[in-house]
Scaffold this active site. Structure first.
Site, mmCIF file in Angstrom:
data_model
loop_
_atom_site.group_PDB
_atom_site.id
_atom_site.type_symbol
_atom_site.label_atom_id
_atom_site.label_comp_id
_atom_site.label_asym_id
_atom_site.label_seq_id
_atom_site.Cartn_x
_atom_site.Cartn_y
_atom_site.Cartn_z
ATOM 1 N N SER A 71 -37.076 -32.564 10.208
ATOM 2 C CA SER A 71 -38.504 -32.465 9.862
ATOM 3 C C SER A 71 -39.146 -31.122 10.188
ATOM 4 O O SER A 71 -40.231 -30.828 9.684
ATOM 5 C CB SER A 71 -39.296 -33.559 10.569
ATOM 6 O OG SER A 71 -39.272 -34.722 9.798
ATOM 7 N N LYS A 74 -40.136 -29.103 7.261
ATOM 8 C CA LYS A 74 -41.308 -29.481 6.454
ATOM 9 C C LYS A 74 -42.476 -28.505 6.616
ATOM 10 O O LYS A 74 -43.279 -28.332 5.706
ATOM 11 C CB LYS A 74 -41.769 -30.898 6.827
ATOM 12 C CG LYS A 74 -40.744 -31.984 6.524
ATOM 13 C CD LYS A 74 -41.188 -33.321 7.110
ATOM 14 C CE LYS A 74 -40.189 -34.431 6.840
ATOM 15 N NZ LYS A 74 -40.564 -35.685 7.527
ATOM 16 N N TYR A 199 -35.065 -32.079 -0.938
ATOM 17 C CA TYR A 199 -35.605 -32.510 0.358
ATOM 18 C C TYR A 199 -34.487 -32.640 1.414
ATOM 19 O O TYR A 199 -34.584 -32.084 2.521
ATOM 20 C CB TYR A 199 -36.344 -33.843 0.174
ATOM 21 C CG TYR A 199 -36.745 -34.499 1.463
ATOM 22 C CD1 TYR A 199 -37.798 -33.998 2.222
ATOM 23 C CD2 TYR A 199 -36.062 -35.612 1.941
ATOM 24 C CE1 TYR A 199 -38.152 -34.583 3.426
ATOM 25 C CE2 TYR A 199 -36.408 -36.205 3.134
ATOM 26 C CZ TYR A 199 -37.451 -35.694 3.883
ATOM 27 O OH TYR A 199 -37.798 -36.272 5.077
ATOM 28 N N TYR A 251 -45.010 -36.478 15.512
ATOM 29 C CA TYR A 251 -45.081 -37.887 15.116
ATOM 30 C C TYR A 251 -46.310 -38.545 15.766
ATOM 31 O O TYR A 251 -47.348 -37.920 15.885
ATOM 32 C CB TYR A 251 -43.778 -38.628 15.484
ATOM 33 C CG TYR A 251 -42.536 -37.970 14.930
ATOM 34 C CD1 TYR A 251 -42.279 -37.963 13.558
ATOM 35 C CD2 TYR A 251 -41.606 -37.341 15.747
ATOM 36 C CE1 TYR A 251 -41.142 -37.369 13.033
ATOM 37 C CE2 TYR A 251 -40.457 -36.745 15.234
ATOM 38 C CZ TYR A 251 -40.236 -36.764 13.883
ATOM 39 O OH TYR A 251 -39.116 -36.172 13.366
ATOM 40 N N VAL A 269 -35.691 -35.215 13.853
ATOM 41 C CA VAL A 269 -34.835 -36.278 14.392
ATOM 42 C C VAL A 269 -33.517 -35.767 14.980
ATOM 43 O O VAL A 269 -32.811 -36.511 15.644
ATOM 44 C CB VAL A 269 -34.524 -37.378 13.352
ATOM 45 C CG1 VAL A 269 -35.716 -38.271 13.112
ATOM 46 C CG2 VAL A 269 -33.991 -36.799 12.070
HETATM 47 N N1 GLU Z 1 -34.334 -35.909 6.945
HETATM 48 C C1 GLU Z 1 -34.998 -36.818 7.812
HETATM 49 C C2 GLU Z 1 -35.474 -38.044 7.066
HETATM 50 O O1 GLU Z 1 -35.916 -37.945 5.987
HETATM 51 C C3 GLU Z 1 -36.118 -36.101 8.506
HETATM 52 C C4 GLU Z 1 -36.833 -36.972 9.480
HETATM 53 C C5 GLU Z 1 -37.392 -36.272 10.671
HETATM 54 O O2 GLU Z 1 -36.819 -35.326 11.208
HETATM 55 O O3 GLU Z 1 -38.479 -36.722 11.068
HETATM 56 O O4 GLU Z 1 -35.400 -39.130 7.552
#
Ligand code: GLU
Length: 315
Positions: A71, A74, A199, A251, A269
């Site tokens: 994430s 992002k 993604y 989060y 994650v």
């Molecule tokens: N590629 C992970 C997913 O889509 C990223 C989630 C994350 O790091 O919060 O679940």
């Protein structure tokens, strides 16, 4: 710019001992396993790299370890989408508010009309953002993302970890559901599999704590690389990214982290955390064992302690 200072000389004196103390926090965490390939990471690993605007650095622990951005990516795909499309077009498709739900939740997509993702850092928002990256083909879009990340990392030869990518592509059915739901809501256009490949690929870009610190340094410089003087991101887009990092980067523990560390941050994650002190330094951390909120147990402990000791909080 704030008048915060990095004071790395001071940090170096206690960093190795503090890192070992924070490492104990990993015992209460769990390594993510819903992407099977991620479960291979060391439970007890913890590394940190700090890089200030003069190019001075400090590091400790397992800072040479590679991990996937997940994430954390992002933040930078949001910035690239803003560069490619402008602010108005991006915020027609994603919102600006935290959800209070899990990062991969579909709940509010159905409950709250008009069904656009609440923000670009939850999966629904980030998948939408992936679809907005310019390029003639999914391969070209992924190549542009990788190239942008490499430039932000000061030319580090970043690459996609193909095993993690495949592992996520094969098991990412919740993300598939989200993407189909977005198509149904008219938020996402085009092929779900193609958007997901973009993604999953940017989530699977592999980096070290040093790479994270280097990328964070560009944000600390308001979009200008403090080491080369080159402007890589318009200041306004750093302002937007930074605000999302404060409100939803950690989060559902973003409020707590803002109170305890007071720094813009994004976790993933894989146990990575990218954070920075505006005008002063970039920080990269990895600790794969995650706490109940999905953030690195040991990593959060270490950053909060450091920030409090050094008085880095923005607030
Ligand atoms: N590629 C992970 C997913 O889509 C990223 C989630 C994350 O790091 O919060 O679940």
């Amino acid at each position: 710019m704030t008048n915060k200072e990095a004071r790395l000389e001071e940090v170096r004196q206690f960093l190795p001992q503090w890192l070992e103390e924070s490492r104990k926090e990993a015992a209460s965490g769990e390594v993510a396993s819903y992407i099977p390939e991620l479960s291979k990471a060391s439970h007890t690993a913890l590394g940190i790299h700090l890089l200030d605007i003069q190019g001075d650095s400090a590091s400790a622990g397992d800072c040479g370890m590679s991990f996937t951005l997940q994430s954390i990516s992002k933040v930078f795909t949001l910035i690239l989408a803003l560069i490619d499309n402008g602010e108005d077009a991006v915020f027609e498709r994603v919102g600006m508010e935290p959800t209070g739900d899990n990062f991969n939740s579909m709940l509010k997509l159905e409950l709250v009309r008009p069904g656009i993702p609440f923000n670009p850092l939850i999966n629904a928002g980030a998948i939408t953002i992936s679809s907005m990256i310019k390029g003639a083909t999914p391969e070209e879009k992924s190549a542009r993302i990788l190239d942008f990340f490499r430039r932000l990392s000061g030319g580090s030869p970043l690459k996609v970890n193909e095993a993690v990518y495949r592992s996520e592509f094969e098991t990412g059915n919740l993300n598939r559901s989200i993407a189909y739901f977005l198509v149904e809501n008219g938020v996402l256009n085009g092929s779900v599999e193609e958007v997901l490949s973009i993604y999953f690929r940017h989530c699977s870009i592999e980096a070290t704590c040093r790479d994270l610190a280097r990328m964070a340094l560009i944000l600390a410089g308001d979009g200008t690389d403090p080491l080369s003087g080159e402007n890589l991101i318009p200041r306004r887009y750093v302002q937007i990214a930074k605000t999302f990092m404060i409100t939803c980067g950690m989060y559902n523990a973003s409020g707590e982290f803002a109170i305890k560390a007071g720094l813009p941050a994004k976790s993933g994650v894989s146990g990575g955390i990218l954070t920075f002190v505006p005008g002063a330094l970039g920080i990269g951390v990895v600790g794969p064992a995650l706490n109940a909120k999905g953030n690195s147990s040991a990593g959060v402990h270490l950053i909060e302690r450091l920030s409090q000791r050094m008085d880095w909080s923005l607030f």
